[in-house]
Structure formats: C-alpha cells, structure tokens
Write a protein that holds these residues in place. Structure first.
Motif, short mmCIF file in Angstrom:
data_model
loop_
_atom_site.label_atom_id
_atom_site.label_comp_id
_atom_site.label_asym_id
_atom_site.label_seq_id
_atom_site.Cartn_x
_atom_site.Cartn_y
_atom_site.Cartn_z
N ALA A 18 49.32 39.48 39.63
CA ALA A 18 50.77 38.38 40.24
C ALA A 18 51.64 38.31 41.08
CB ALA A 18 51.06 38.17 38.57
N TYR A 58 47.71 33.44 32.74
CA TYR A 58 48.16 32.90 34.09
C TYR A 58 48.93 31.52 34.82
CZ TYR A 58 50.10 37.38 33.92
OH TYR A 58 50.48 38.92 33.50
N ILE A 80 56.52 33.25 38.04
CA ILE A 80 55.49 33.94 37.19
C ILE A 80 56.41 35.28 37.69
CG2 ILE A 80 54.82 34.29 39.54
CD1 ILE A 80 52.01 34.67 38.31
N TYR A 105 58.49 35.51 34.39
CA TYR A 105 57.74 36.01 33.48
C TYR A 105 56.79 36.83 33.17
CZ TYR A 105 53.81 34.76 30.14
OH TYR A 105 52.62 35.00 28.90
#
Length: 361
Positions: free
Chosen positions: A15, A52, A80, A83
């Motif tokens: 990510a 995600y 993201i 997060y």
C-alpha cells in the motif's frame, strides 16, 4: 531492514509503495523486494483488494498484465497513507510509527501535532482521539505532499463546513504555512475544514435541555424510530423507553451522514467480536435495508460493530432481562443462517458461554 514474514506487513508495504509511486509497479520487482514468490504475491494482491479496494479507504487499483498502480487521484493516495498509519497508531508512543512509515517526517509531524493541539484548545473545540489522530495525519501528510509539488487543485462540491471549524482551521494553517514554509491553497484548506467540521462533538447540554430533536435533523429521528420499531416487531424487544440508548443511537446514525466519520477499529478481531456480540449484530443487521435507502449504501463491518455495541448496551438494561442461551450443534452438521445461507459447524466447544452463539460459525 523491514520484515515481510506476515501478510499484514506485506500488505502495508504494498500500500505504501503504490501510494507513493507515480508510475506503475512491476509485480516481479515487487515480489523480489519482499522476498516472496509470484504465487504468494498474487494471494497478497487478493487480500489487498479485500482490505483497501472493497473496504475503507476504497482506493482504485488498476492492473495491466504484470503492472499495477493506484488511481492518480491525489486524495485517494493521501487517504491510504493516512489510513495505513492510523490503522496501527500507537497511543502510548510515536517512535515506532516513524520507523514503520518512512514517508512521515518526524519534525513535520511533531510540529503539526503541537499546533493542532494549541488551536483546538484556543477555540475550545474538544475532539475524540481518533479524529485528532486523523487531523494530525491529514495535515502532516498534506504539507509533505504540497512540498513535493502535489497540491490539490480540483475543488469539491457539497462540502460539509462549520463556521466554528473554519475559523480554527484558518488560524492553524496560517501558522503552519509560516512554520513549515508550505502554502495551503483554498482547496487544501477546505479538506481540513471539512475534516474538523465532521469531528465536532454534539452539544450535550443542548440535548439535555431541549431534547435530541434540537441536535439532529428530523429525518434522523424518523430513521431511529423506524429502526427501533422494526427491532420491536421482529424480536419483541422494546428500546423506546431507554433514553440513553435512544440518544446515543440517534447521534450515531446522524454521525454516519457526515462525509467523514472516523471509527476507532484498533484491536478489533472480526470473528471474536461477532461471537461476543452475537445478538447485537443480529439486531444491527436489521438496519441494512434502511441504510441502503437512507445513506445510499449498506453499513460496513466497522459501522455495524458500533451499532451492535450500542444495542448490546441496551440489552443489558432491558427489564425484565432477556434469556441468554448457547446454541449447540453437532460437529460437521449443516445449519441455516438468518440470511438464508448455510454453514458447516467445525468447532467442538464454545469459547465463551456468556453470549449466545452458534458454535463453529
């Protein structure tokens, strides 16, 4: 050096790499970076989508043969990154946070935390911990991305703003603009204004004096009434006389209307939670059709968990108390679920007999 022994660690690394990369990433190179096989990486990609793409923060992942990339949307990339850190935030110390996520500048982060705390106090704005963390990360990540030439330029419509939050944010960003040499344009300011506006706590003194109807729109009151009526009609459980539950439930349903509503999901284990809150989840599921009509989407697991917790608290206060049972089935038997699906029992002994559950599901 970074460990890639667990899937969670690999998902976080993927990510972060995707969010920070301006170009597509070759899957062979990504597998080599994490010292895993291409087959393992394909399984990890499937989990990445589940965590995600199909759940918060709902990023868009594009794949072209052996190349993958995130959507070029700058908001999605910041989301993201925020997060990732928030999901594993250490409430007792931040040292490990900077070790895990090298994209965070410790000096910038500490400056943002200090300034945000000062201006929230100055404007007398109390904010829950999870929202303070998101505000800290949002501003810190924004300042770094702006410094890298990645400012937001497309203005959003239908922003949720508050005069109180706007005044605080403008003073805050004026100060940070000088301290960090980082220009915050109007689009960037609107993002932070909306985040703080959605984080404002309700005026409970007003609720106590004038009733819950003075603090939320009437359509939220109707949603609460319709939901509790369905619970009563379906399970003969009447919560209308529980004022504490009614106010908490109404404020929660109102919070779900905000474009930003952060929920603290640290240390939540889905399977364990569903077993310990079995009745609460059963009651919470009744709202899904109404949520689809009212919000335009079903509630996700985190939103359902908070609703289940509210209903469980109400169950403990019911008079007379409801009968709690443990439902036992033979191992390998097939049972029918309330949603019409079937499942096979695989566990022999319930972990906790204080909550009703179907063993093994």
């Amino acid at each position: 050096s970074q460990s890639f022994s667990s899937r969670t660690e690999r998902l976080h690394y993927m990510a972060q790499r995707l969010a920070l990369s301006d170009t597509a990433i070759d899957l062979d190179d990504l597998a080599d970076e994490m010292f895993i096989s291409k087959t393992t990486l394909e399984y990890d990609l499937r989990e990445f989508r589940r965590h995600y793409v199909h759940a918060r923060p709902f990023v868009r992942l594009h794949r072209n043969h052996n190349m993958i990339r995130l959507s070029p949307d700058e908001r999605a990339r910041r989301k993201i990154l925020c997060y990732l850190v928030c999901e594993n935030w250490n409430y007792h110390g931040r040292g490990n946070t900077f070790f895990q996520y090298s994209f965070l500048d410790e000096k910038v982060m500490n400056t943002c935390i200090r300034e945000i705390s000062y201006y929230l106090d100055k404007h007398d704005i109390p904010v829950e911990d999870i929202n303070i963390i998101n505000l800290d990360l949002c501003v810190a990540i924004a300042s770094q991305r702006i410094s890298q030439g990645r400012s937001l330029t497309d203005k959003r419509k239908d922003l949720y703003l508050s005069d109180r939050a706007t005044a605080c944010v403008d003073e805050l960003l004026d100060s940070l603009q000088e301290k960090l040499s980082c220009p915050f344009n109007e689009v960037e300011r609107d993002e932070v204004r909306e985040l703080l506006a959605c984080s404002l706590l309700p005026n409970m003194r007003q609720v106590d004096q004038d009733g819950i109807a003075s603090a939320v729109p009437m359509e939220i009151i109707r949603l609460t009434n319709n939901y509790l009526t369905q619970v009563k009609d379906t399970y003969q459980l009447d919560f209308f006389d529980d004022e504490e539950l009614y106010i908490t439930l109404t404020l929660y349903l109102n919070n779900l209307c905000f474009p930003v509503h952060n929920l603290n999901t640290n240390s939540i284990v889905p399977c364990q939670i569903q077993m310990n809150y079995a009745i609460g989840f059963e009651l919470a599921m009744l709202i899904q059709d109404k949520a689809q009509d009212f919000y335009g989407h079903y509630l996700d697991f985190d939103e359902l968990f908070y609703l289940a917790a509210i209903m469980e608290c109400g169950l403990h206060r019911l008079q007379p108390p409801i009968l709690r049972t443990v439902i036992l089935y033979p191992v390998d038997s097939v049972v029918s679920l309330s949603n019409g699906e079937k499942a096979r029992v695989v566990e022999t002994t319930p972990v906790n007999c204080l909550r009703p559950k179907v063993v093994g599901l």
